[in-house]
Design a protein around this motif. Structure first.
Motif, mmCIF file in Angstrom:
data_model
loop_
_atom_site.group_PDB
_atom_site.id
_atom_site.type_symbol
_atom_site.label_atom_id
_atom_site.label_comp_id
_atom_site.label_asym_id
_atom_site.label_seq_id
_atom_site.Cartn_x
_atom_site.Cartn_y
_atom_site.Cartn_z
ATOM 1 N N LYS A 58 8.016 -2.192 19.365
ATOM 2 C CA LYS A 58 7.024 -2.022 18.307
ATOM 3 C C LYS A 58 7.164 -3.072 17.209
ATOM 4 O O LYS A 58 6.210 -3.365 16.495
ATOM 5 C CB LYS A 58 7.121 -0.627 17.691
ATOM 6 N N ASN A 59 8.363 -3.665 17.087
ATOM 7 C CA ASN A 59 8.592 -4.633 16.022
ATOM 8 C C ASN A 59 7.940 -5.986 16.265
ATOM 9 O O ASN A 59 7.961 -6.853 15.381
ATOM 10 C CB ASN A 59 10.093 -4.823 15.785
ATOM 11 N N TYR A 60 7.361 -6.180 17.432
ATOM 12 C CA TYR A 60 6.666 -7.438 17.661
ATOM 13 C C TYR A 60 5.453 -7.581 16.754
ATOM 14 O O TYR A 60 5.048 -8.694 16.428
ATOM 15 C CB TYR A 60 6.265 -7.565 19.130
ATOM 16 N N TRP A 61 4.845 -6.478 16.347
ATOM 17 C CA TRP A 61 3.789 -6.514 15.334
ATOM 18 C C TRP A 61 4.246 -5.739 14.117
ATOM 19 O O TRP A 61 4.896 -4.697 14.239
ATOM 20 C CB TRP A 61 2.487 -5.899 15.856
ATOM 21 N N MET A 102 8.143 -13.303 23.021
ATOM 22 C CA MET A 102 8.569 -11.951 23.394
ATOM 23 C C MET A 102 9.986 -11.936 23.961
ATOM 24 O O MET A 102 10.278 -11.303 24.985
ATOM 25 C CB MET A 102 7.572 -11.299 24.347
ATOM 26 N N ILE A 103 10.905 -12.610 23.247
ATOM 27 C CA ILE A 103 12.313 -12.608 23.645
ATOM 28 C C ILE A 103 13.207 -11.979 22.578
ATOM 29 O O ILE A 103 14.410 -11.854 22.789
ATOM 30 C CB ILE A 103 12.823 -14.029 23.961
ATOM 31 N N ALA A 104 12.626 -11.574 21.438
ATOM 32 C CA ALA A 104 13.451 -11.064 20.339
ATOM 33 C C ALA A 104 14.219 -9.824 20.758
ATOM 34 O O ALA A 104 15.395 -9.643 20.394
ATOM 35 C CB ALA A 104 12.578 -10.769 19.122
ATOM 36 N N ILE A 119 14.828 -4.996 6.682
ATOM 37 C CA ILE A 119 14.120 -5.547 7.834
ATOM 38 C C ILE A 119 15.019 -5.543 9.059
ATOM 39 O O ILE A 119 14.636 -5.096 10.143
ATOM 40 C CB ILE A 119 13.633 -6.971 7.525
ATOM 41 N N ASN A 120 16.253 -5.998 8.883
ATOM 42 C CA ASN A 120 17.165 -6.084 10.019
ATOM 43 C C ASN A 120 17.594 -4.719 10.531
ATOM 44 O O ASN A 120 18.041 -4.594 11.679
ATOM 45 C CB ASN A 120 18.387 -6.919 9.635
ATOM 46 N N SER A 121 17.464 -3.699 9.707
ATOM 47 C CA SER A 121 17.783 -2.336 10.150
ATOM 48 C C SER A 121 16.648 -1.710 10.943
ATOM 49 O O SER A 121 16.795 -0.634 11.513
ATOM 50 C CB SER A 121 18.097 -1.448 8.947
ATOM 51 N N ARG A 145 20.661 -6.195 13.867
ATOM 52 C CA ARG A 145 19.286 -6.582 14.171
ATOM 53 C C ARG A 145 18.679 -5.495 15.056
ATOM 54 O O ARG A 145 18.852 -5.509 16.273
ATOM 55 C CB ARG A 145 19.217 -7.937 14.904
ATOM 56 N N VAL A 146 18.020 -4.538 14.426
ATOM 57 C CA VAL A 146 17.339 -3.498 15.188
ATOM 58 C C VAL A 146 15.929 -3.997 15.487
ATOM 59 O O VAL A 146 15.127 -4.183 14.578
ATOM 60 C CB VAL A 146 17.287 -2.169 14.406
ATOM 61 N N PHE A 147 15.655 -4.225 16.738
ATOM 62 C CA PHE A 147 14.355 -4.761 17.120
ATOM 63 C C PHE A 147 13.891 -4.077 18.399
ATOM 64 O O PHE A 147 14.451 -4.284 19.473
ATOM 65 C CB PHE A 147 14.417 -6.274 17.313
#
Length: 619
Positions: free
Chosen positions: A596-599, A544-546, A90-92, A591-593
């Motif tokens: 698109k990772n918001y959903w 929406m700050i991640a 997940i974190n990748s 932490r790859v975010f």
């Protein structure tokens, strides 16, 4: 016939025969026939009660323990000190690397199932109760309302878990038979939310004010009212203003925020008007016991909606949870990963706690009036810091011989060296901290010590309602002091109640006089008060700050504490040691975010097999 849902959506919502036998003829949950299910009140309630097994339970050890991974290890709350942590994919950012995972992303039922898989299962059970309630003879009106109230509540709760992850979903308001009616188009988040609200409203009117002691833990009227407030705040949040085709930084919907504020106020008014029910914001002197206490009873006055299911699973599993998630090797005993793997709070979280300035008020550590000294980082911090975090040099517990033990996460300390050298943790990195929030001090006999008290998974407590009201009121009015029509509290008044409960006083004027600073104060207060309680991951996404928090190669930080005394190993009382402190990168905690990772993405199988399933943007 149209293509049908495959994977767990098909199995759990639609009842299609892809490896599952007919749900009633041979239920995967109960093995009951239709006659058994609809026999009488006790049988239909027993059937419905199986849905409770699919509620998330973050404070329970099970044999499938997600590689010692706690939910906060995919946000910025924790580093996971286990080489095989399930947080890694997940974190990748590799959310589609497998069709399903054992932890959070995907809809796998492996090792007990992800939250998504469990939500589908729960919805299917209560949908049958809602559809077939009239097939049960002899029900009184009260019994029918109790069954339907719980079923509507649970359907909404499980659906909430889905739309918080995926965004808008199809409407799951019936049992599908697999004749083509199951390939439904997705709704927007607002449309999904509005349908879910009809379930919550029914639950509010049908559920009793209170249950007897034998039924404590079932949702009641105030649980449904609290859920309504929480869901409406989410609905007003920036992420949820996106449609199905784009993900952009959005603003709050002020009108929806106003609705959320009114609902939060209604909960607080209900509590005030019904003191006989026992709900209240607990006092400062009781603060520790919000998070653990001696049982019975099985709840605390601050709990509005919680999962009590672990009480039926035995003390051993409960105590194993504490060892598996929070205890460093010197306390854990055992072998293998049992002995060493745990989840460590990050410096990111420590830095959020405010510090008392020379004027007696509490400020963010970046504020000049806080007079923060990074070489004395733990002086005069928010009292919740000392409740939640164990830091280098703390005395904590005793060993089997009655000798004092200490948090030796400093350079050269035993805990520090263990993480580096043990083959269960040597590919990870400690942060310098341990989680204290759900622990109590004593001897290191974990089987005995950690049977003394209870910790349960709490979804909503009274403090959250004040925080919901503060956020919703501010975003609805744009004002710190203006009250939403019909509300008893302004944003400032609501947040100050939570601050004063723990003794840090009101928000200073130079914070609340700046709108941007006050928004950060609301979010900081929410993060600190609800820390490690399964809110942070959802909050940083809905705000929406991640993507901002996770910029840079190594966004997760720790503390490197180096003893000034080179002979520190010979010092008996480690709490007397002095350290040089340096904030460091926790390198394995990537932490790859991206936007698109918001959903969450739908699995590739689901996306390819459904005519009407619209994949989320970027996937």
């Amino acid at each position: 016939m149209k293509k049908i849902w495959v994977g767990m959506i098909a199995i759990c919502i639609l009842g299609i025969h892809t490896g599952c036998e007919d749900f009633l003829d041979k239920s995967p949950d109960m093995g009951l026939s239709e006659d058994d299910v609809y026999k009488d009140y006790a049988s239909i309630r027993g059937f419905m009660d199986r849905a409770y097994n699919f509620l998330d339970n973050f404070h329970l050890y099970q044999k499938y323990n997600n590689g010692r991974t706690y939910i906060g290890a995919i946000s910025d709350e924790f580093a996971s000190l286990y080489n095989f942590t399930e947080a890694k994919p997940i974190n990748s950012g590799s959310w589609l690397s497998k069709e399903g995972t054992d932890f959070e992303i995907g809809n796998s039922n492996k090792n007990g199932g992800t939250s998504i898989w469990k939500a589908y299962q729960g919805i299917r059970i209560v949908n049958r109760v809602i559809r077939d309630i009239d097939m049960v003879s002899g029900l009184t009106e009260q019994q029918k309302n109790e069954l339907l109230g719980q079923s509507h509540f649970l359907r909404a709760w499980f659906y909430f878990q889905l739309i918080n992850r995926y965004g808008g979903m199809p409407i799951f308001d019936k049992l599908f038979v697999g004749d083509g009616d199951e390939d439904l188009p997705r709704k927007t988040y607002h449309e999904s939310h509005d349908w879910m609200m009809t379930d919550i409203e029914k639950a509010v009117t049908m559920l009793p004010d209170m249950w007897d002691d034998n039924n404590a833990g079932r949702p009641n009227k105030i649980a449904a009212m609290s859920f309504k407030s929480m869901a409406q705040l989410y609905d007003a949040s920036p992420l949820m203003q996106n449609d199905l085709s784009s993900i952009q930084i959005m603003k709050y919907d002020a009108d929806r925020a106003k609705t959320a504020a009114k609902s939060a106020n209604a909960v607080l008014k209900y509590i005030k008007d019904h003191p006989e029910m026992g709900y209240r914001l607990m006092e400062k002197e009781e603060y520790t016991n919000i998070f653990y206490w001696k049982a019975p009873p099985y709840m605390q006055p601050e709990y509005l909606w919680y999962n009590r299911s672990q009480e039926a699973l035995g003390e051993y599993n409960y105590k194993r949870y504490i060892r598996a998630f929070w205890l460093a090797g010197e306390y854990a005993s055992g072998t293998g990963n049992d002995a060493v793997a745990y989840n460590a709070p990050t410096q990111n979280m420590v830095d959020i706690y405010e510090k008392q300035g020379d004027d007696g008020l509490y400020y963010p550590i970046t504020h000049m009036k806080a007079s923060y000294d990074d070489q004395h980082p733990y002086d005069k911090r928010d009292p919740r810091f000392y409740n939640n975090i164990l830091y280098p040099g703390n005395k904590w517990g005793e060993n089997k011989s009655g000798k004092d033990q200490y948090i030796t996460t400093y350079v050269g300390g035993n805990m520090y060296n263990t993480v580096i050298n043990n083959n269960q943790t040597n590919k990870r990195q400690q942060t310098g901290y341990l989680c204290k929030k759900f622990l109590w001090e004593g001897a290191d006999q974990w089987k005995e010590l950690y049977g003394l008290n209870r910790v349960i998974t709490v979804y909503i407590r009274v403090a959250q309602i004040y925080l919901d009201l503060a956020e919703a009121s501010f975003e609805a009015t744009g004002s710190v002091t203006t009250k939403v029509e019909g509300c008893d509290y302004s944003a400032l008044e609501a947040i100050n109640i939570i601050r004063n409960r723990v003794g840090i006083g009101n928000v200073p004027s130079d914070i609340y006089n700046d709108s941007d600073a006050f928004r950060q104060a609301i979010r900081r207060e929410r993060t600190v008060e609800l820390m490690f309680e399964n809110h942070r991951w959802w909050d940083i996404r809905r705000w929406m700050i991640a993507h901002e928090l996770f910029t840079g190669q190594y966004p997760i930080k720790g503390i490197e504490a180096t003893p000034k005394n080179k002979d520190h190993a010979k010092v008996a009382d480690k709490s007397t040691l002095e350290f040089t402190f340096k904030t460091i990168d926790v390198i394995p905690e990537i932490r790859v975010f991206e936007m698109k990772n918001y959903w969450y993405p739908f699995s590739m199988n689901d996306a390819a097999s459904l005519n009407n399933l619209e994949q989320n943007p970027g996937w």
